[in-house]
Scaffold this motif. Structure first.
Motif, PDB file in Angstrom:
ATOM      1  N   UNK A   1      -6.519   1.458  -7.419  1.00 24.06           N
ATOM      2  CA  UNK A   1      -6.045   2.691  -6.805  1.00 24.06           C
ATOM      3  C   UNK A   1      -6.490   3.950  -7.509  1.00 24.06           C
TER       4      UNK A   1
ATOM      5  N   UNK B   1      -9.955   4.627  -6.788  1.00 29.08           N
ATOM      6  CA  UNK B   1     -10.133   4.886  -5.359  1.00 29.08           C
ATOM      7  C   UNK B   1      -9.874   6.363  -5.057  1.00 29.08           C
ATOM      8  N   UNK B   2      -8.807   6.880  -5.648  1.00 25.47           N
ATOM      9  CA  UNK B   2      -8.428   8.265  -5.336  1.00 25.47           C
ATOM     10  C   UNK B   2      -9.401   9.287  -5.928  1.00 25.47           C
TER      11      UNK B   2
ATOM     12  N   UNK C   1     -12.692   9.054  -5.736  1.00 22.43           N
ATOM     13  CA  UNK C   1     -13.977   9.066  -5.008  1.00 22.43           C
ATOM     14  C   UNK C   1     -14.089  10.329  -4.151  1.00 22.43           C
ATOM     15  N   UNK C   2     -15.340  10.692  -3.825  1.00 21.63           N
ATOM     16  CA  UNK C   2     -15.558  11.915  -3.055  1.00 21.63           C
ATOM     17  C   UNK C   2     -16.286  11.615  -1.751  1.00 21.63           C
TER      18      UNK C   2
ATOM     19  N   UNK D   1     -15.440   9.726   2.396  1.00 20.74           N
ATOM     20  CA  UNK D   1     -14.355   9.250   3.248  1.00 20.74           C
ATOM     21  C   UNK D   1     -14.435   7.736   3.420  1.00 20.74           C
ATOM     22  N   UNK D   2     -13.297   7.095   3.288  1.00 19.10           N
ATOM     23  CA  UNK D   2     -13.233   5.644   3.499  1.00 19.10           C
ATOM     24  C   UNK D   2     -11.874   5.315   4.096  1.00 19.10           C
ATOM     25  N   UNK D   3     -11.842   4.232   4.847  1.00 20.32           N
ATOM     26  CA  UNK D   3     -10.588   3.826   5.467  1.00 20.32           C
ATOM     27  C   UNK D   3      -9.959   2.706   4.654  1.00 20.32           C
ATOM     28  N   UNK D   4      -8.713   2.909   4.215  1.00 25.06           N
ATOM     29  CA  UNK D   4      -8.023   1.858   3.465  1.00 25.06           C
ATOM     30  C   UNK D   4      -7.664   0.739   4.441  1.00 25.06           C
TER      31      UNK D   4
ATOM     32  N   UNK E   1      -3.978  -3.056   0.841  1.00 26.56           N
ATOM     33  CA  UNK E   1      -3.544  -2.775  -0.525  1.00 26.56           C
ATOM     34  C   UNK E   1      -2.899  -4.050  -1.039  1.00 26.56           C
TER      35      UNK E   1
ATOM     36  N   UNK F   1      -2.992  -0.859  -8.337  1.00 25.62           N
ATOM     37  CA  UNK F   1      -3.098  -1.786  -7.214  1.00 25.62           C
ATOM     38  C   UNK F   1      -4.536  -1.860  -6.724  1.00 25.62           C
TER      39      UNK F   1
ATOM     40  N   UNK G   1      -7.311  -1.861  -4.023  1.00 27.56           N
ATOM     41  CA  UNK G   1      -7.471  -1.286  -2.689  1.00 27.56           C
ATOM     42  C   UNK G   1      -8.751  -1.843  -2.074  1.00 27.56           C
TER      43      UNK G   1
END
Lengths: 297, 465
Positions: free
Chosen positions: A36, A39-40, A42-43, A45-48, A51, A60, A62
């Motif tokens: 996680x 993940x946060x 990164x620059x 767009x991605x779809x989670x 989790x 966690x 992702x």
């Protein structure tokens, strides 16, 4: 394609060697798994998509699908069991044809055929700046990977045995001498005393046991079965001495080695001559060798 | 007073908790926090729910849905942190928003399954509106990202990033991505504000899922052990009670637990019986059944009428006292003193004491026992007190374990199989003496004959005197 790493990859500075490191580039449409906190950062767009319920040391896990191209720090499941689960779940849940796992230095277990289907062995100046040493070290790992497979008729019954030690008699019967493992000097002595010449070791094949077996008079008659190459924890000298004396070794699960890659640049910036390195490596190994800094597609 | 606190004091409660099929430590923690309840109307409501869950479990056609439910429980994530952030009106991150969307979609699945087994009264609330907020593109899947459709300026900022090459123009690429992050933050802020208005229903659903799981697990436990719904009544009367833990142990050694019936009124009652006649088991099982009732469980018996009490005290000298460095006598006296102190303050309690004052001389021991009985009589405390002391000068009601039916036994018997020769039923006893079968049982256990003879000689000598 889905990608993860058993270590940490893509961070700007290597945490072990404190040297600069290449980024991990994710293409649009790729699935990836990381913790996680990374993940946060990164620059793109991605779809989670998922989790993980459980926490790891870094947070966690992702799993997400890249909606754009971008770079990030990759740190996925690190133990073999969760990696196995990751491969299974990812390919079952998402439209994924191939799962890629980035390995970590000196960690061979994710390459076990029990986990991954195929492997690429990577090495380079980071291991040694001396071509001869580098080739010899790689050759040893290569030789363990390429150990022959256990004969079919004996492979099946051995497959479900994952603990202890087993002896295989002349007429192909499997016997349990009741030894848990062959690690301590006591256990090794027990193996020497009670086991015959054909021995199956589902766990770790220790240097001590292999050495003791090599020192035996009838070492040439010995046939050792291991689960796979990643369970061999023996020194190259011991390994080759055993084979030189006529001992034989085979593995239950034989990995599919696709290629060997070399990186001529060491983290400290030292650079080997690419052509010389590749050609020496190629001579020693019976498989394609690539310089990752100089791959022609 | 919580389940966890009771489980430390009352044998067998933890065992039953362990037999419950729960999805993880989150729900187990929830179970441990259940309060001890002495309100009849609350308990009756709980028993109605449990009754319903029990009926659901008894119908074979519900098995597939129940299995799906059990699986679904394992997929619930612990979103305690996210809920706390909502409560504090913090801005949630992308992962937390995903968790909420996933949770909302899980609630929908739970509702569907609850409908199938006709248990909507315990289903979580519908969270469709939460799901819809987190699914502006109407994909219907639980996946989540900061959708372009949340904000035109976010969409525009993203386009600007795509139009910039990070390698050729790193500066402007950095600026463009900074803008995206800013826009994402404002979307997250708006979303979090909307969601925090729904905090209570989200939190309640999260708790309800744990409650639902516990009801179903309690019902499964009741089916497994053939438990019944207890009736709240003024007088304790239990027919055919069984101790599940001991019954399970006996089954392993091919034995069976003989169900025991008992009725207790206000005031004290003595429990006598030979050695190994199961007096302690009676006390422990009674304490267990009382606790189970007041934690809204069904109870292991054929029928059970249970008066509600403020607390249950079970005093059986256990090993914990030694760890505290107390002698068994000291530990027991201090425990009784604490209990009597509470009784004096005027609450209804159920007190079970195993052979009080057995570790001191019989002369004073008898006196202590009589004083304890008199105290329980004075305060009309429902209590059962086991003892080996006889010839007590008291009119207290007495129950006796029927005990050893020796005529069936021949020669020496294995101590673990002595229960085959025991009749564990309780009978009213008007006599003042207590059963004297210690030597007979010692003989059957195979204790040296000459030793037993010597003991018998001493008995004769004492009787002459």
């Amino acid at each position: 394609m889905a990608i993860t790493s058993v270590g940490i990859d893509g961070e700007a500075i290597d945490r072990v060697t404190a040297t600069s490191k290449p980024e991990v580039l994710i293409e649009k449409g790729m699935y990836f798994t990381t913790v996680g906190s990374f993940y946060l950062q990164k620059r793109f767009t991605a779809e989670i998509c998922h989790v993980e319920k459980s926490q790891t040391v870094l947070g966690k896990m992702i799993t997400a699908r890249a909606l754009e191209r971008g770079t990030l720090v990759l740190a996925g499941p690190s133990d073999t069991l969760s990696l196995q689960r990751w491969i299974h779940n990812t390919s079952a849940k998402y439209p994924v044809d191939i799962c890629l796992v980035d390995g970590a230095v000196s960690r061979l277990s994710p390459a076990s055929p029990a986990v991954t289907e195929s492997m690429v062995l990577t090495t380079g100046a980071a291991f040694s700046a001396n071509i001869k040493t580098l080739v010899a070290g790689t050759r040893f790992v290569y030789d363990t990977i390429q150990l022959p497979a256990v004969p079919e008729e004996i492979r099946k019954p051995l497959e479900n045995i994952t603990k202890g030690i087993r002896t295989i008699t002349e007429d192909g019967q499997i016997e349990d001498p009741g030894i848990d493992s062959a690690l301590t000097p006591d256990q090794i002595r027990q193996v020497l005393d009670t086991c015959g010449n054909r021995i199956y070791i589902p766990g770790v094949l220790s240097n001590g046991l292999l050495k003791a077996l090599t020192e035996r008079k009838e070492a040439g008659k010995i046939c050792l079965y291991v689960r796979d190459f990643s369970r061999i924890f023996a020194e190259p000298a011991t390994f080759y001495a055993f084979l030189r004396k006529g001992g034989r070794m085979a593995q239950l699960l034989r990995p599919n080695l696709l290629a060997v890659c070399v990186n001529p640049v060491s983290p400290e910036g030292y650079c080997l001559r690419s052509e010389e390195l590749v050609s020496h490596m190629q001579d020693a190994l019976n498989i394609s060798v690539y310089d990752i800094k100089n791959i022609k597609t | 007073m919580t389940f966890a606190r009771f489980a430390q004091r009352i044998d067998g409660l933890n065992y039953l908790a362990e037999q419950m099929e729960l999805s993880g430590s989150r729900v187990r923690r929830y179970l441990m926090q259940i309060p001890f309840c002495d309100k009849a109307e609350v308990l009756e409501k709980h028993f109605d729910i449990l009754q319903k869950a029990y009926e659901i479990h008894s119908l074979p056609e519900n098995e597939p849905a129940l299995m799906q439910l059990r699986h679904l429980f394992t997929t619930v994530h612990d979103i305690k942190g996210t809920l706390e952030a909502l409560k504090q009106k913090q801005v949630l991150d992308e992962i937390e928003l995903f968790e909420l969307k996933y949770f909302a979609s899980l609630c929908r699945d739970f509702r569907l399954l609850c409908k199938r087994i006709d248990f909507m009264s315990q289903a979580p609330m519908c969270l469709q509106h939460v799901f819809d907020w987190l699914d502006p593109d109407k994909t219907g899947t639980s996946g989540f990202y900061m959708y372009d459709s949340y904000s035109p300026s976010l969409a525009q900022a993203r386009k600007a990033v795509l139009a910039t090459d990070p390698e050729k123009e790193p500066e402007s690429w950095n600026r463009a991505t900074d803008l995206v992050q800013q826009e994402e933050w404002s979307v997250r802020k708006t979303l979090s504000e909307e969601l925090s208005k729904r905090y209570e229903v989200l939190q309640n659903n999260f708790d309800q899922l744990a409650r639902l799981e516990i009801w179903l697990a309690k019902a499964a436990l009741a089916v497994k052990y053939g438990m019944v719904r207890p009736q709240v009544a003024p007088v304790l009367s239990i027919e055919g009670m069984v101790n599940p833990m001991i019954a399970d142990i006996l089954v392993k050694s091919k034995g069976t637990f003989q169900p025991v019936s008992v009725t207790l009124h206000q005031g004290p009652c003595l429990l006598t019986g030979a050695n190994m006649s199961g007096k302690t088991v009676v006390l422990k099982t009674l304490a267990l059944i009382q606790a189970l009732t007041q934690f809204s469980f069904f109870v292991p018996a054929r029928t059970a009428q249970i008066p509600l009490v403020k607390d249950v005290f079970l005093v059986v000298g256990d090993k914990q006292d030694y760890y505290k460095g107390l002698s068994s006598f000291a530990a027991e006296m201090l425990a009784l003193d604490r209990i009597m102190d509470k009784i004096k303050k005027g609450n209804r309690f159920f007190v079970l004491v195993d052979e009080p004052a057995r570790t001191t001389n019989p002369y004073e021991g008898t006196a202590i026992l009589c004083a304890l009985l008199a105290f329980m009589e004075q305060y009309r405390v429902m209590s059962l007190i086991s003892t080996h002391y006889g010839e007590l000068n008291t009119a207290v009601r007495k129950l006796r374990v029927v005990g050893f039916e020796g005529e069936k036994a021949v020669g020496r018997i294995d101590p673990t199989s002595i229960n085959q020769y025991m009749n564990y039923s309780l009978v009213e006893d008007k006599r003042t003496s207590v059963p004297k079968e210690a030597l007979q049982i010692a003989r059957l256990l195979g204790v040296d004959d000459s030793f037993i003879k010597r003991a018998q000689e001493f008995l004769k000598k004492n009787n002459h005197e």
